[in-house]
Scaffold this active site. Structure first.
Site, mmCIF file in Angstrom:
data_model
loop_
_atom_site.group_PDB
_atom_site.id
_atom_site.type_symbol
_atom_site.label_atom_id
_atom_site.label_comp_id
_atom_site.label_asym_id
_atom_site.label_seq_id
_atom_site.Cartn_x
_atom_site.Cartn_y
_atom_site.Cartn_z
ATOM 1 N N GLU A 117 36.766 33.824 -45.232
ATOM 2 C CA GLU A 117 37.361 34.238 -43.963
ATOM 3 C C GLU A 117 36.209 34.775 -43.121
ATOM 4 O O GLU A 117 35.441 35.612 -43.598
ATOM 5 C CB GLU A 117 38.405 35.335 -44.179
ATOM 6 C CG GLU A 117 39.100 35.680 -42.867
ATOM 7 C CD GLU A 117 39.987 36.913 -42.942
ATOM 8 O OE1 GLU A 117 39.913 37.642 -43.945
ATOM 9 O OE2 GLU A 117 40.743 37.135 -41.974
ATOM 10 N N ARG A 155 36.614 37.684 -60.435
ATOM 11 C CA ARG A 155 35.520 37.915 -59.505
ATOM 12 C C ARG A 155 34.436 38.730 -60.198
ATOM 13 O O ARG A 155 34.695 39.441 -61.170
ATOM 14 C CB ARG A 155 36.013 38.628 -58.253
ATOM 15 C CG ARG A 155 36.769 39.910 -58.534
ATOM 16 C CD ARG A 155 37.300 40.504 -57.254
ATOM 17 N NE ARG A 155 36.218 40.868 -56.366
ATOM 18 C CZ ARG A 155 36.392 41.238 -55.101
ATOM 19 N NH1 ARG A 155 37.584 41.247 -54.584
ATOM 20 N NH2 ARG A 155 35.374 41.586 -54.364
ATOM 21 N N LYS A 183 34.531 44.527 -48.369
ATOM 22 C CA LYS A 183 34.029 44.349 -47.003
ATOM 23 C C LYS A 183 34.289 45.604 -46.165
ATOM 24 O O LYS A 183 33.480 45.975 -45.329
ATOM 25 C CB LYS A 183 34.742 43.167 -46.342
ATOM 26 C CG LYS A 183 34.213 41.803 -46.757
ATOM 27 C CD LYS A 183 34.891 40.732 -45.904
ATOM 28 C CE LYS A 183 34.855 39.366 -46.568
ATOM 29 N NZ LYS A 183 35.711 38.396 -45.865
#
Length: 554
Positions: free
Chosen positions: A34, A259, A269
């Site tokens: 994204e 992950r 983020k």
RNA sequence: UGUCCAGUAGUGUAACAGGUUAGCACAUGAGAUUUUGAUUCUCAGGGUGAAGGUUCGAGUCCUUCCUGGAUAACCA
């Protein structure tokens, strides 16, 4: 011939099975960031998995910007993400896509769903909808708008698209099961109204699909065979499959992997942004940041990042990789490529009493003993030198190999010297070391027969050039920052993560090195020339220190 | 407390359909080499969450339990 079977990770096993069974003839993956932030170490693993696996089986990987939320996405991120992926060494060729380019198609899918009776427009507020969702242990309740007619739903949805309603006034929901054990299946929202300019489609749309109604369909449109994502999407898989089934489109398969987390690093983020916004770091590319941009500036080679991904592999369990492994990969790569140079960080004067004043000679140094093709360079030597203050110890123990009164050491690439005496100031601090050298002990042509246990780096005082060294350390002082409940991750920041040393001196040959070049300061560590350097002053970022087995013995 | 996922040395990750002393990497320790106390090389220690069961044989299959994680945004 004993043929050793290569061990495969679980994704490779699935792919090999699919290839063997003939389910697929070509593998096609995608990396779907994204564009709302910078890529970090966690993304590196996702990129590696997607690109590497396709490459391994002769397939392709698309780059797709998953841009369904105009509120947070910006084209500046689109640019930087591309730059980072390329730097990491991966190529999507001509297959760069945007989910937003499928908006028309996605809209048509939604109409189809409505027509089939699988979606409805809900007029309720988000609060009310959330309430009706129930809880994991309690079933939800149906929305009063759940049984609108197909005609009414279609009319309403078209008017949503036409901009007749305000943000939040209406949403489109999939009609599944409000009593499902998986909360995502309780009539999830699939379209919401946002009168907002989109970075790619501008003001063309005022309704935007949600992730679940965009991702799987985009995979399908691109004929992605294996849609590899992280574990947190595991609950989304039934929904992913539900849309594909109801729409009757190409069935991409979602596979989830864990992950990658790395000790002393964060990969949120939101938190990364906070570090930037609070001025704790200088920007997204601060060498302490776990961003791809930060690690690049720190001096980590892309090959080391790929090696790290390879060594840590892919699996389904939560993991915390030790940063020591990352650093070991960095050193493994740099050991092969970095030129060995001499820089003195904490200078102490050393005078060679029996060397002529006002004279100097040029000595030859091998740039990289691990790669002789890198050639040699010359280094000026003279009577007055600078050595590392830590390389002198008075009354040193027997195991100490460095300089001490009455002992010999080798000056790297130069001569063996004998320490005669030290000069102290009034405070009793050593301000100069007095030595004599053995003229026949010159590197490469040593005929002295003298043994010296230790070897020191040095620079010639008159030829040395002042430089700045930024000594970076880990950004956090705890192994897993940001995960302890009730602890603000900002309190876990290592306040000593950067020490700027303006008092370093480098050998003159370093003048010709440029930002991005990474060298080894002999006996100290690897350092990368920072982009903040100017022609008259180089600034070095400490990439990683060398292993120091002496430090541990002390 | 539902549902889902996962438990192999300190950390990761292997062991192909149950089959020799459970492998590898990093980390740790010892030693050798070394004009970087680096690199390189050698060696060592340490592991299948627990209990039952099936089997000639279980990390792998079954049962129960324990532990960790995910999960209720008009985010992705």
């Amino acid at each position: 011939m004993s043929e050793e079977r290569e061990s495969l990770n679980f994704i490779e096993q699935i792919i090999e099975d699919d290839l063997k069974s003939g389910k697929h003839v070509e593998i096609h993956t995608r990396f779907p960031p994204e564009p709302n932030g910078y890529l970090h170490i966690g993304h590196t693993k996702a990129i590696w998995i997607n690109f590497n696996i396709a490459q391994k089986y002769g397939g392709k990987t698309n780059l797709r910007f998953d841009d369904t939320n105009p509120t947070t996405e910006k084209s500046i991120y689109v640019e930087n993400i591309q730059k980072d992926i390329k730097w990491l060494g991966y190529d999507w060729e001509d297959r760069m896509y945007y989910t937003s380019n499928y908006f028309e198609q996605l809209y048509n899918f939604a109409e189809q769903l409505i027509i089939k009776g699988y979606a409805y427009v809900d007029d309720q507020s988000s609060e009310l909808i959330a309430e009706q969702k129930g809880t994991p242990t309690q079933k939800g309740t149906d929305s009063p708008f759940r049984n609108r007619s197909v005609e009414e739903n279609l009319d309403l949805f078209r008017r949503m698209k036409a901009g007749e309603f305000k943000d939040g006034e209406k949403v489109l929901r999939a009609k599944i099961d409000m009593g499902h054990t998986n909360m995502l299946m309780r009539d999830p929202l699939i379209y919401r109204i946002k009168h907002q300019t989109h970075h790619n489609t501008g003001d063309e749309w005022c309704i935007y699909p949600m992730y679940d109604f965009a991702h799987g369909q985009s995979d399908s449109i691109e004929n992605i065979t294996h849609s590899l994502c992280s574990l947190e999407f595991i609950h989304h898989r039934p929904l992913y499959n539900w849309f594909i089934e109801k729409l009757g489109i190409y069935p991409s398969r979602q596979i989830e992997f864990a992950r990658m987390n790395v000790s002393y690093m964060i990969t949120s983020k939101r938190k990364l942004k906070k570090l930037v916004d609070n001025g704790i770091v200088t920007g997204w590319d601060d060498p302490r940041m776990p961003t791809v941009a930060g690690m690049r500036r720190r001096g980590y080679p892309a090959s080391a990042l790929r090696l790290f991904c390879e060594k840590t592999g892919a699996a389904k369990r939560n993991n915390l990789q030790e940063i020591a492994l990352l650093e070991s990969c960095v050193k493994e790569e740099l050991n092969k490529t970095a030129h060995r140079v001499m820089v003195v960080n904490d200078p102490l004067k050393l005078t060679i009493s029996n060397y002529p004043e006002n004279e100097s000679e040029e000595l030859t140094a091998i740039n990289n003993p691990e790669n002789l093709e890198d050639g040699t360079r010359s280094i000026p030597f003279s009577k007055h030198l600078l050595i590392e203050r830590a390389d002198l110890m008075e009354d040193a123990p027997k195991k100490y190999f460095r300089l001490s009164q009455g002992r010999n050491v080798r000056l790297k690439n130069a001569y063996i010297i004998h320490c005669d005496d030290v000069v102290k100031n009034e405070a009793g601090e050593v301000i100069e070391v007095l030595c004599s050298y053995y003229p026949n002990s010159k590197s490469g042509e040593d005929e002295s027969g003298i043994k010296a246990k230790g070897t020191l780096h040095w620079v010639s005082e008159d030829h040395a050039i002042p430089c700045t060294v930024r000594e970076y350390d880990r950004l956090f002082k705890v192994e897993a920052p940001g995960v302890t409940p009730d602890v603000d991750f900002l309190d876990e920041v290592n306040e000593a993560s950067l020490k700027v040393n303006e008092n370093a001196f480098m050998e003159p040959a370093l003048k010709s090195y440029h930002p991005g070049d990474t060298v080894q300061f002999m006996r100290i560590g690897y350092f990368s020339v920072d982009e903040d350097s100017s022609s008259d002053r180089l600034i070095f970022n400490r990439t990683v220190t060398l292993r120091d087995s002496w430090k541990n013995k002390k």
